[in-house]
Design a protein around this motif. Sequence first.
Motif: not given
Length: 290
Positions: A109-115, A135-142
């Motif tokens: 997943l791409v960190p949420l701090s990165t736009k 997608w495959n760039l993060g799905e741990t939470t919405k």
Amino acid sequence: DTITLEVPRMFLTLTALGAVVLAGNGEKIRKTGIPVSIVQIVADDLGYNDLGFTNGNITHTPNANAAVAAGIRLTHYHTYKVCSPTRASLMTGRYPWGVGYYEMTGPELVPLSTKMLPLLLKEQAGYQTHAIGKWNLGETTKEYTPTFRGFDTFFGYYNAALSDYWYHGGSVQGCGSSMNSYFITDLSNSSGANDPDGVRPASDALNGTYDLDLFASEAVRLIEAHASEANTNMSKSGDSEDIAGFYLYLAFQNVHAAGGSDAIPLQAPCSTVDKFYAKRLLQSLWRDGH
């Protein structure tokens, strides 16, 4: 089939392992104030020699061949060896390890701090943004899913691969738990930027349809809808400022192996195989003495 749209300008990128194609009309881009439309097509796990224009048309890829002929082919560049880290680079403009990717391990997943790119296009240029396919760039939470990372809509799947190219899961909820009733693990049809109620499963009625056809049809629908909206706004006001930019990220599962089939990892409709490849396969088996 060829679809002709009154789209003022279109900038197309075809991204795959071994080839990047850029196509657009630079003269029109310089002369008009209408925002550039960007369609970014990603082919998954595609090798350099898997396309007709590189292998003497052993494989049937007329549309990719035409894009190369009409655009700019980039042949000297470097990319990561597997899918998710490469996608992280495409969406962030950073090296994979700059956003936490070293291999296909960990949470992916791409960190949420990165736009991501769609959010920058939306914030800085008022673009409409859409994602289709993988997608495959993060799905741990919405919060890691596409409509929370800058996309207005998402029609596709979250993980590295669907179980096959025809069965799409549909209304299966959650990661096998009830901790987040909004999150859908398989094929999603989501809308509304940052809207938790917008993260929804796709219809079960789509099961049995080859996913390339699903994704391509949705891409055509979005492009046609944007062209119609742009033409209507321009005819009413005559002002290019009334036309929003358009960004479409179209990431096919092809030719990534299906996640649930060791026996048939690469899948295509029988009609396609029969039409373009069956004769060549039989000739190959005959030459090899089978």
